[in-house]
Design an enzyme around this catalytic site. Structure first.
Site, PDB file in Angstrom:
ATOM      1  N   GLY A 496       0.817  -1.208   0.000  1.00 57.50           N
ATOM      2  CA  GLY A 496       0.000   0.000   0.000  1.00 57.50           C
ATOM      3  C   GLY A 496       0.844   1.247   0.000  1.00 57.50           C
ATOM      4  CG  ASP A 621      -5.694  11.317   5.227  1.00 54.60           C
ATOM      5  OD1 ASP A 621      -6.756  11.548   4.613  1.00 54.60           O
ATOM      6  OD2 ASP A 621      -4.717  10.739   4.718  1.00 54.60           O
TER       7      ASP A 621
END
Length: 795
Positions: A496, A621
């Site tokens: 990722g 976030d």
């Protein structure tokens, strides 16, 4: 000796509170009889039967019972509906009584555990109840002028009028909410009260000196209460234009107002009543002779009529007879169908007992033993006081008491503010006397004090979010070690990307599986400087944080331009991948219970950042790809590259360029550059909608359609009560005891994504709602059917 004076004063107040604790009140207060005044429906809790069901009467129709056939503690009525609190206080139901020609009143369960409720009260449209375990007043429905979830503090005598609700706090001060709340509260600002009852647009109650005080509208003379001695009345009932009270001495009723003749009158002459209630222009009383319900209107020439001839409970049953301050109603065990007793009101004297003069000698002590105890107490107290003074002098001399920086990332438990107080919480609107903690349905405007310093009322009595402690020092790795662990950062180990680099799976020499985030290398450009800042930010935060629902930092590497962070490996990847993978192989997350559990885990992690880290942290976030799942499917919040500490300004927010991910970003932060903890709440709200719908934060509804946000897609349907239309079909429809859980999550999500930050709930409240939702998934007690739809919707 002033102790006897204080003791006597406390005794008077205690007697007054006990006197009214079992009394039935007016339009919207907890009692065993109530009136839904829009249709003239009168209901009561049946005595002497098991279960203690609810009987109703309306006009000339015969008495009828309403489902479900379970035991109830109390009932309370509004304009077109009424609600009943189930025995034990862990659930309540409401019935729509607007169809005056029908006796078929299907119930809708509005609430089901885990909090234990008491003092359930219904106004025109609002519903409120006191949480028996102490957090404060919980709310359902009502317009935007009412709190939408919880007002923290310790309250009693909760009561509701047409567009307001009021209660009394621990300082005997009246606090009110709603459109007329500020006006009513202002009228009582100089009054010290022990009980209050709300009518349509006025409030009456008993002061701490035992006298009747009435405030509010007096259009019909409803405030023109009879003058008399203290402690004269034992029950009050306030309607739209008329007020009535029961005389303590003989139980007879006196009424005033009504807009017709002036003065007072006795609607039932010498008949004795246990209590009276009112709604609109109708007043009803429970007779003492046989516990039947008799009602009358405002026309003084019309006779009273018996509407419910069957015996109704003369008070609210309690399972703990030790809670009765005075006596117990005779035969109350039978009346409560063998599952409790009824506390009888404490009979007060016709006038308050005289207080001893401060200069009067103290009464003789009962024994020499008592005298010695007082003497010992005095000596110990004097020594303690002297030691305290010495300690303060020592502190001032040595500087020990000076403020020191707190290095622990865990805040200490704060219990002083648990029940509210002068400094507790952020307040909002009328009735700002209590700390309003409104989730999921509203949030208070920010305080001018630093809004991240949560006050005592912010539920720090326990660390609900999970274990946390000092973080062990992060290990420092060499670049060579981490390159070897990831096969030289090969593509096959890539799993990722984060806020400042790529993430690889690695295996350390000791066998530990880890996730290694590597920043992009390159010249020291502005972009590289941003990534350097993100690296330092995440390293600083995670080095001092340790929590079950935060991804743990193992170590780091900082060599020349290489910046790497080493984390615990999360075996089951990101929530995003399970929600949006094309092959849909994730069977574990294809259940509503598991999805709600994952949301609860993530919320607990964010709550820790906001409420328990010192100083508090804004993640900035929050998104489904930053919620990771370990080998046991425990969710953890990750990626602190954009995180920031609390603002130092008094404005309550940070003003800075927006950063984050499109679709999850707070509109206020994106448009106005105002960053607060509510920015994280918005991001979590989007994640909650993702979990409910299975849609990405930004998606195309059709192949050639325009991009749509999950907020625009889901919120209108949820607000319209059509949640089923947007639920993820891969999970299947929620079962009978999951429907309310999913609804609660949906309504919470709607308020998390409110455009204005002040309208969003705090994380502590989101956690509480998700805890309730998860509990509902395992608990079908009190559930009627899969179509049981909560009234706590977005009206």
């Amino acid at each position: 000796m002033r102790l006897p004076v204080a003791a006597a004063a406390v005794t008077i107040v205690a007697v007054l509170m006990a006197l009214f604790s079992a009394a039935a009140d007016g339009l919207g207060s907890a009692a065993t009889v109530t009136i839904s005044h829009g249709t003239g429906t009168v209901c009561g809790v049946l005595a002497g039967a098991s279960p203690r069901s609810i009987l109703c009467a309306r006009g000339t129709q015969p008495v009828f019972s309403i489902p479900p056939n379970v035991s109830f503690d109390s009932v309370s009525g509004g304009r077109d509906f009424l609600c009943g609190l189930r025995s034990g206080g862990t659930a309540f139901f409401c019935w729509n009584a607007s169809n005056a020609s029908s006796t078929d009143l299907p119930p809708k369960r509005v609430y089901n555990g885990p909090a234990v409720l008491t003092n359930l009260t219904v106004g025109e449209d609002q519903i409120a109840a006191i949480d028996r375990n102490g957090p404060g007043i919980r709310w359902w429905r009502g317009d935007d002028s009412f709190p939408r979830f919880l007002v923290r503090g310790s309250y009693h005598s909760l009561t509701s009028g047409r567009v307001f609700s009021c209660a009394i706090d621990t300082n005997h001060t009246v606090r009110c909410w709603g459109r007329r709340g500020e006006e009513i509260q202002s009228d009582f600002k100089n009054a010290s009260m022990v009980s209050i009852v709300a009518g349509d647009s006025h409030v009456c109650g008993l002061s701490t000196t035992g006298f009747l005080v009435c405030k509010g509208s007096n259009d019909y003379g409803q405030l023109n209460a009879p003058s008399g001695p203290a402690f004269e009345f034992s029950s009050l009932a306030l309607g739209e234009s008329q007020s009535c009270a029961v005389r303590q001495a003989n139980g007879t009723v006196v009424c005033w107002g009504g807009g017709g003749e002036s003065g007072t009158y006795a609607p039932m002459n010498t008949t004795s009543f246990q209590f009276v209630v009112a709604g609109g222009n109708l007043t009803c009383g429970l007779t003492s002779i046989n516990f039947s319900v008799v009602c009358w209107g405002t026309n003084r020439s019309n006779p009273a009529v018996t509407v419910i001839p069957l015996p109704i409970l003369p008070g609210i049953c309690t399972a703990d007879q030790n809670s009765c301050t005075c006596n117990i109603v005779p035969d109350s065990a039978r009346l409560c169908s063998g599952s409790g007793v009824i506390c009888s009101p404490c009979l007060s004297p016709a006038s308050p007992p005289p207080l001893p003069s401060p200069s009067a000698p103290p009464p003789p002590l009962t024994s020499r033993k008592t005298s010695k105890r007082w003497l010992a107490f005095g000596i110990v107290g004097s020594v303690g006081a002297f030691a305290g003074v010495c300690t303060i002098i020592y502190c001032l001399w040595t500087g020990v008491c000076r403020n020191k920086k707190v290095h622990n990332s865990v805040r200490p438990n704060i219990t002083a503010g648990e029940h509210g107080g002068a400094n507790s919480g952020v307040t909002s609107g009328a009735g700002a006397g209590g700390s309003i903690l409104p989730s999921p349905f509203t949030s208070p405007p920010g305080s001018r004090s630093r809004i991240f310093r949560r006050q005592g009322s912010r539920v720090m009595r326990r660390q609900r979010s999970g274990p946390s402690s000092f973080k062990d020092r992060a290990e420092e790795f060499t670049f060579t070690q981490l390159a070897a662990a990831t096969k030289n950062f090969s593509l096959e180990t890539k799993i990722g990307a984060g806020s400042f680099g790529t993430v690889y799976k690695g295996k350390l020499p000791d066998g530990r599986e880890v996730a290694i985030k590597r920043s992009e290398s390159g010249p020291r450009t502005k972009k590289f400087q941003e990534k350097e800042s993100a690296f330092q930010s995440e390293l600083a935060f995670l080095s001092r944080l340790h929590h079950k629902h935060l991804v743990g930092l193992v170590g780091y590497c900082e060599e020349e331009e290489e910046r790497l962070l080493v984390y615990e490996y999360m075996k089951n990847g990101a929530l995003y991948d399970h929600l949006h993978s094309k092959d849909n192989t994730s069977t574990v997350l294809n259940s509503w219970k598991m999805r709600i559990k994952v949301l609860l885990d993530a919320a607990r992690g964010i709550e820790y950042l906001h409420n328990y880290a010192v100083p508090p942290i804004i993640h900035r976030d929050i998104k489904s790809s930053n919620i990771l799942l370990d080998g046991n499917w425990v969710a953890r919040v990750s990626d602190f590259g954009l995180s920031l500490m609390e603002p130092e300004s008094d404005s309550g927010h940070l003003s800075m360029r927006a950063a984050g991910t499109v679709g999850y970003m707070d509109p206020e932060y994106y448009g106005l550059h105002h960053l607060t903890v509510k920015s994280d709440v918005y991001g979590l709200g989007v994640v909650m909608l993702e979990v409910l719908t299975g849609k990405r934060a930004i998606f195309k509804d059709k192949e050639e359609g325009n991009p749509t946000s999950v907020v625009d897609y889901a919120v209108p349907s949820i607000g319209a009560g059509d949640l089923g239309r947007v639920l993820d079909t891969r999970v299947g429809p929620p079962g009978p005891h999951e429907a309310e859980a999913v609804e609660l999550v949906a309504y919470t999500a709607v308020h998390c994504v409110s455009l204005e930050g002040r309208e969003r709930p705090f994380m502590a409240d989101i956690v509480a709602n998700l805890e309730s939702a998860l509990a509902l998934c395992d608990d079908s007690r009190g559930s009627i059917s899969s179509n049981s739809i909560s009234l706590a919707s977005v009206d």
